[in-house]
Write a protein that holds these residues in place. Structure first.
Motif, PDB file in Angstrom:
ATOM      1  N   ARG A 142       0.868  -1.180   0.000  1.00 15.79           N
ATOM      2  CA  ARG A 142       0.000   0.000   0.000  1.00 15.79           C
ATOM      3  C   ARG A 142       0.897   1.219   0.000  1.00 15.79           C
ATOM      4  NH1 ARG A 142      -2.663  -3.830   3.148  1.00 15.79           N
ATOM      5  NH2 ARG A 142      -4.890  -4.115   2.679  1.00 15.79           N
ATOM      6  N   GLU A 143       0.789   2.028  -1.041  1.00 16.17           N
ATOM      7  CA  GLU A 143       1.693   3.160  -1.204  1.00 16.17           C
ATOM      8  C   GLU A 143       0.904   4.466  -1.320  1.00 16.17           C
ATOM      9  OE1 GLU A 143       4.296   2.282  -4.465  1.00 16.17           O
ATOM     10  OE2 GLU A 143       5.241   0.606  -3.405  1.00 16.17           O
ATOM     11  N   PRO A 144       1.482   5.575  -0.838  1.00 17.24           N
ATOM     12  CA  PRO A 144       0.784   6.868  -0.919  1.00 17.24           C
ATOM     13  C   PRO A 144       0.566   7.289  -2.366  1.00 17.24           C
ATOM     14  CG  PRO A 144       3.066   7.163  -0.269  1.00 17.24           C
ATOM     15  CD  PRO A 144       2.808   5.691  -0.220  1.00 17.24           C
ATOM     16  N   CYS A 145      -0.583   7.944  -2.614  1.00 18.65           N
ATOM     17  CA  CYS A 145      -0.924   8.288  -4.001  1.00 18.65           C
ATOM     18  C   CYS A 145      -0.188   9.521  -4.503  1.00 18.65           C
ATOM     19  CB  CYS A 145      -2.428   8.450  -4.163  1.00 18.65           C
ATOM     20  SG  CYS A 145      -3.141   9.847  -3.290  1.00 18.65           S
ATOM     21  N   GLY A 146       0.426  10.311  -3.607  1.00 14.94           N
ATOM     22  CA  GLY A 146       1.204  11.457  -4.070  1.00 14.94           C
ATOM     23  C   GLY A 146       0.842  12.746  -3.367  1.00 14.94           C
ATOM     24  N   VAL A 147       0.942  13.845  -4.088  1.00 17.07           N
ATOM     25  CA  VAL A 147       0.544  15.157  -3.567  1.00 17.07           C
ATOM     26  C   VAL A 147      -0.967  15.284  -3.705  1.00 17.07           C
ATOM     27  CG1 VAL A 147       0.798  17.653  -3.806  1.00 17.07           C
ATOM     28  CG2 VAL A 147       2.743  16.139  -4.282  1.00 17.07           C
ATOM     29  N   VAL A 148      -1.637  15.618  -2.616  1.00 16.69           N
ATOM     30  CA  VAL A 148      -3.100  15.701  -2.642  1.00 16.69           C
ATOM     31  C   VAL A 148      -3.553  17.111  -2.278  1.00 16.69           C
ATOM     32  CG1 VAL A 148      -3.385  13.255  -2.145  1.00 16.69           C
ATOM     33  CG2 VAL A 148      -3.353  14.879  -0.252  1.00 16.69           C
ATOM     34  N   GLY A 149      -4.627  17.546  -2.909  1.00 12.42           N
ATOM     35  CA  GLY A 149      -5.254  18.825  -2.600  1.00 12.42           C
ATOM     36  C   GLY A 149      -6.511  18.583  -1.795  1.00 12.42           C
ATOM     37  N   LEU A 150      -6.643  19.285  -0.689  1.00 10.22           N
ATOM     38  CA  LEU A 150      -7.819  19.166   0.178  1.00 10.22           C
ATOM     39  C   LEU A 150      -8.557  20.498   0.190  1.00 10.22           C
ATOM     40  CD1 LEU A 150      -6.173  17.365   3.252  1.00 10.22           C
ATOM     41  CD2 LEU A 150      -6.995  16.352   1.104  1.00 10.22           C
ATOM     42  N   ILE A 151      -9.816  20.474  -0.207  1.00  9.08           N
ATOM     43  CA  ILE A 151     -10.643  21.686  -0.213  1.00  9.08           C
ATOM     44  C   ILE A 151     -11.785  21.458   0.764  1.00  9.08           C
ATOM     45  CG2 ILE A 151     -12.072  23.229  -1.603  1.00  9.08           C
ATOM     46  CD1 ILE A 151     -10.457  22.439  -4.033  1.00  9.08           C
ATOM     47  N   VAL A 152     -11.833  22.282   1.819  1.00 11.90           N
ATOM     48  CA  VAL A 152     -12.771  22.038   2.919  1.00 11.90           C
ATOM     49  C   VAL A 152     -13.767  23.182   3.059  1.00 11.90           C
ATOM     50  CG1 VAL A 152     -11.133  20.560   4.139  1.00 11.90           C
ATOM     51  CG2 VAL A 152     -11.174  23.014   4.627  1.00 11.90           C
ATOM     52  N   PRO A 153     -14.944  22.903   3.636  1.00  8.76           N
ATOM     53  CA  PRO A 153     -16.031  23.888   3.721  1.00  8.76           C
ATOM     54  C   PRO A 153     -15.990  24.691   5.015  1.00  8.76           C
ATOM     55  CG  PRO A 153     -16.850  21.767   4.424  1.00  8.76           C
ATOM     56  CD  PRO A 153     -15.391  21.568   4.089  1.00  8.76           C
ATOM     57  N   TRP A 154     -16.998  25.552   5.174  1.00 10.74           N
ATOM     58  CA  TRP A 154     -17.041  26.449   6.314  1.00 10.74           C
ATOM     59  C   TRP A 154     -17.910  25.958   7.468  1.00 10.74           C
ATOM     60  CZ3 TRP A 154     -22.154  27.184   6.612  1.00 10.74           C
ATOM     61  CH2 TRP A 154     -22.905  27.307   5.443  1.00 10.74           C
ATOM     62  N   ASN A 155     -18.675  24.894   7.277  1.00 18.34           N
ATOM     63  CA  ASN A 155     -19.638  24.532   8.324  1.00 18.34           C
ATOM     64  C   ASN A 155     -19.018  23.784   9.496  1.00 18.34           C
ATOM     65  OD1 ASN A 155     -19.284  22.386   6.486  1.00 18.34           O
ATOM     66  ND2 ASN A 155     -21.272  21.496   6.997  1.00 18.34           N
ATOM     67  N   PHE A 156     -17.929  23.034   9.239  1.00 19.85           N
ATOM     68  CA  PHE A 156     -17.226  22.356  10.325  1.00 19.85           C
ATOM     69  C   PHE A 156     -15.722  22.589  10.185  1.00 19.85           C
ATOM     70  CE2 PHE A 156     -21.244  20.046  10.449  1.00 19.85           C
ATOM     71  CZ  PHE A 156     -21.488  20.004  11.815  1.00 19.85           C
ATOM     72  N   PRO A 157     -15.264  23.827  10.423  1.00 22.74           N
ATOM     73  CA  PRO A 157     -13.824  24.092  10.331  1.00 22.74           C
ATOM     74  C   PRO A 157     -13.033  23.155  11.245  1.00 22.74           C
ATOM     75  CG  PRO A 157     -15.057  26.138  10.567  1.00 22.74           C
ATOM     76  CD  PRO A 157     -16.026  25.020  10.804  1.00 22.74           C
ATOM     77  N   MET A 158     -11.890  22.765  10.814  1.00 23.82           N
ATOM     78  CA  MET A 158     -10.975  21.838  11.503  1.00 23.82           C
ATOM     79  C   MET A 158     -11.464  20.398  11.451  1.00 23.82           C
ATOM     80  SD  MET A 158      -9.379  23.724  14.844  1.00 23.82           S
ATOM     81  CE  MET A 158     -10.977  23.929  15.652  1.00 23.82           C
ATOM     82  N   VAL A 159     -12.767  20.169  11.597  1.00 27.45           N
ATOM     83  CA  VAL A 159     -13.278  18.799  11.620  1.00 27.45           C
ATOM     84  C   VAL A 159     -13.123  18.152  10.251  1.00 27.45           C
ATOM     85  CG1 VAL A 159     -15.320  17.359  11.967  1.00 27.45           C
ATOM     86  CG2 VAL A 159     -14.901  19.304  13.473  1.00 27.45           C
ATOM     87  N   THR A 160     -13.681  18.787   9.227  1.00 27.79           N
ATOM     88  CA  THR A 160     -13.550  18.233   7.876  1.00 27.79           C
ATOM     89  C   THR A 160     -12.088  18.169   7.465  1.00 27.79           C
ATOM     90  OG1 THR A 160     -15.672  19.262   7.356  1.00 27.79           O
ATOM     91  CG2 THR A 160     -14.406  18.415   5.521  1.00 27.79           C
ATOM     92  N   THR A 161     -11.299  19.149   7.892  1.00 31.86           N
ATOM     93  CA  THR A 161      -9.864  19.118   7.613  1.00 31.86           C
ATOM     94  C   THR A 161      -9.216  17.893   8.244  1.00 31.86           C
ATOM     95  OG1 THR A 161      -9.702  21.509   7.386  1.00 31.86           O
ATOM     96  CG2 THR A 161      -7.690  20.342   7.982  1.00 31.86           C
ATOM     97  N   ALA A 162      -9.533  17.629   9.513  1.00 35.55           N
ATOM     98  CA  ALA A 162      -8.958  16.464  10.194  1.00 35.55           C
ATOM     99  C   ALA A 162      -9.349  15.170   9.501  1.00 35.55           C
ATOM    100  CB  ALA A 162      -9.409  16.443  11.652  1.00 35.55           C
ATOM    101  N   TRP A 163     -10.597  15.082   9.050  1.00 33.82           N
ATOM    102  CA  TRP A 163     -11.076  13.865   8.382  1.00 33.82           C
ATOM    103  C   TRP A 163     -10.287  13.571   7.102  1.00 33.82           C
ATOM    104  CZ3 TRP A 163     -17.170  13.680   8.450  1.00 33.82           C
ATOM    105  CH2 TRP A 163     -17.609  13.660   9.779  1.00 33.82           C
ATOM    106  N   LYS A 164      -9.757  14.613   6.477  1.00 37.35           N
ATOM    107  CA  LYS A 164      -8.980  14.438   5.240  1.00 37.35           C
ATOM    108  C   LYS A 164      -7.476  14.419   5.517  1.00 37.35           C
ATOM    109  CE  LYS A 164     -12.430  17.074   2.545  1.00 37.35           C
ATOM    110  NZ  LYS A 164     -13.008  15.997   1.733  1.00 37.35           N
ATOM    111  N   LEU A 165      -7.022  15.370   6.324  1.00 42.49           N
ATOM    112  CA  LEU A 165      -5.588  15.564   6.524  1.00 42.49           C
ATOM    113  C   LEU A 165      -4.961  14.404   7.294  1.00 42.49           C
ATOM    114  CD1 LEU A 165      -3.042  17.295   6.353  1.00 42.49           C
ATOM    115  CD2 LEU A 165      -3.852  18.555   8.383  1.00 42.49           C
ATOM    116  N   ALA A 166      -5.612  13.950   8.360  1.00 46.51           N
ATOM    117  CA  ALA A 166      -5.022  12.879   9.170  1.00 46.51           C
ATOM    118  C   ALA A 166      -4.787  11.607   8.353  1.00 46.51           C
ATOM    119  CB  ALA A 166      -5.888  12.606  10.400  1.00 46.51           C
TER     120      ALA A 166
END
Length: 483
Positions: A142-166
């Motif tokens: 299992r290998e990382p897919c590369g450089v990823v872009g994460l675009i997150v919304p305003w309704n749950f700041p930090m939460v949606t980011t954590a769900w993607k970034l972690a």
């Protein structure tokens, strides 16, 4: 309150945009300016993606155990600053402080969970695969897919980011994060916490700005391997079209028009609590809002009367005031959008039970009163379209089959709630509902261990759980000839 960075975070340093431009950040409770943040453009996006691409060459080869150290440090850093982050969340987004504390706890739990999964990766790497041959052996990587872009919304700041970034970091990807231009402050504070952990330069880059100035060039960048987007269906469709130009991977978390089904054997007090929480938490600004109430005919009048009373007693106001249960909408555009939907509901012939305008006692700020419509026409916009506000639409049903049919009659399929005392019915209805998550007699509890995402036009892919990390991984099989 502590100082929050206002610049871009690129290649391990805070810097201004090439253009020197900034964006105002507004407090939705007071309509006053909270701060100004850097407004990036295509030049800045290119710098961020190139920094992430350089960092990927090294970060991809770190062990899962090494990545877990950083993820745990992030969780610890957030925990240490939880009160500051919760207040910042309420200032920028407008949600009551009690809800912001829940959000911060979710962020901590998500980073801690993916630290565990990262550690497990080392033992899973090069796992043998059973094949029907004595002449060859096979193994799985299992290998990382590369450089990823994460675009997150305003309704749950930090939460949606954590769900993607972690999970992205756990998988070994490097990241360019675009926060919402409406609520960038919590993400910038989170970036400062992450920077303090010593995460190598370029592994996380944060670029603030508008969708047109930052989101579009990010999605189009040739060095980006994948984009993960949470937001509206209209923008999600644009992201998908742009990503298709050079065959990027895409994950989309989009809209919902979810139903809560209350059967005739349901406990009325439980039903009341679940309906209220499902639509008025975060002022209804949730893709998972159960904005369509389907209630058995025999208890419809009684439940509607209780709901009307509960709505009129709901404390709407300053997110920092003791006892506040619902705050403002996030900005003027959202406030006007929700009021326009209320006008459309009235024009369509839906019965306005309560609410329908500005919340009483709130002279400024983007406050909308908790609103209920009854007997909403099935072709009305308020029944079929995502409003993203504190507006509940009600219809009654005569049978279980009708309830399920009404719930499934939607282009969305994110979540659903079932309220019944009959365990067999609960299992039967849960299986029949076209939704990615179903709660039975439960509030909208979400755990990092369980998946998040829906069917139909609600999602492409899943977040959270092992599925959330798998979306940032590539599968490689190695087949060896046995000599």
């Amino acid at each position: 309150m502590k100082t929050v960075p206002s610049q871009l975070y690129i290649d391990g340093s805070w810097q201004d945009a090439a253009s020197g431009q900034t964006l105002p950040v507004i407090n939705p409770c007071t309509e006053e300016q909270l701060a100004q943040v850097t407004a990036a453009g295509a030049v800045d996006v290119d710098l961020a993606v190139c920094a992430a691409a350089r960092a990927f060459k090294t970060w991809r080869h770190t062990s899962g155990s090494q990545r877990a150290v950083y993820l745990r440090a992030i969780a610890h850093g957030v925990e240490q600053q939880k009160d500051f982050l919760a207040r910042l969340q309420s200032q920028n987004n407008g949600k009551p402080l009690t809800e912001s504390h829940i959000d911060v706890g979710d962020v901590v739990a998500t980073f801690a969970y993916y630290a565990q999964l990262a550690e497990q990766l080392d033992a899973q790497q090069n796992a043998p695969v059973a094949i029907p041959s004595d002449d060859f052996s096979a193994s799985l990587r299992r290998e990382p897919c590369g450089v990823v872009g994460l675009i997150v919304p305003w309704n749950f700041p930090m939460v949606t980011t954590a769900w993607k970034l972690a999970p992205a970091l756990a998988a070994g990807c490097t990241v360019v994060l675009k926060p919402s231009e409406v609520t960038p402050l919590p993400e910038l504070a989170l970036a400062a916490i992450i920077a303090a952990t010593g995460l190598p330069a370029g592994v996380l880059d944060v670029v603030t700005g508008t969708g047109q100035a930052v989101g579009a060039p990010l999605v189009a960048h040739p060095l980006l391997s994948k984009i993960s987007f949470t937001g509206s269906n209209a923008v999600g469709s644009m992201v998908m079209k742009m990503a298709a130009a050079d065959i990027k991977g895409v994950s989309l978390e989009l809209g919902g028009k979810s139903a809560i089904l209350v059967f005739d054997d349901a406990d009325v007090e439980l039903a009341l609590s679940l309906v209220m929480g499902g639509i008025f938490f975060n002022a209804g600004q949730m893709c998972s809002a159960t904005s369509r109430l389907l209630v058995a005919e025999s208890m419809a009048n009684a439940l509607l009367a209780r709901l009307k009373q509960a709505c009129e007693e709901l404390v709407v106001g300053d997110p920092f005031a003791a006892g506040t249960q619902m705050g403002p909408l996030v900005n003027r555009a959202q406030y006007e959008r929700v009021l326009s939907y209320i006008e459309r509901g009235i024009a369509d012939g839906a019965q306005l039970v309560t609410g329908g305008g500005r919340a009483e006692g709130c002279q400024r700020g983007f406050f909308v009163a908790p609103t209920i419509f009854n007997q909403v026409p099935l072709d009305s916009a308020i029944w079929r379209e995502e409003i993203f506000g504190p507006v509940l639409c009600v219809r009654s049903f005569a049978s279980e089959q009708e309830a399920v049919a009404l719930a499934n009659d939607s282009e969305f399929g994110l979540v659903a709630t079932v309220v019944t005392a009959n365990a067999e019915r609960a299992a039967r209805v849960s299986a029949a509902l076209e939704a990615g998550v179903v709660w039975v007699n439960a509030p909208q509890v979400i755990f990092p261990q369980t998946s998040w995402g829906g069917m139909k036009k609600s999602s492409i892919g899943r977040e959270l759980g092992p599925w959330g990390m798998a979306t940032f991984q590539e599968i490689k099989h190695v087949v060896n000839a046995l000599v």
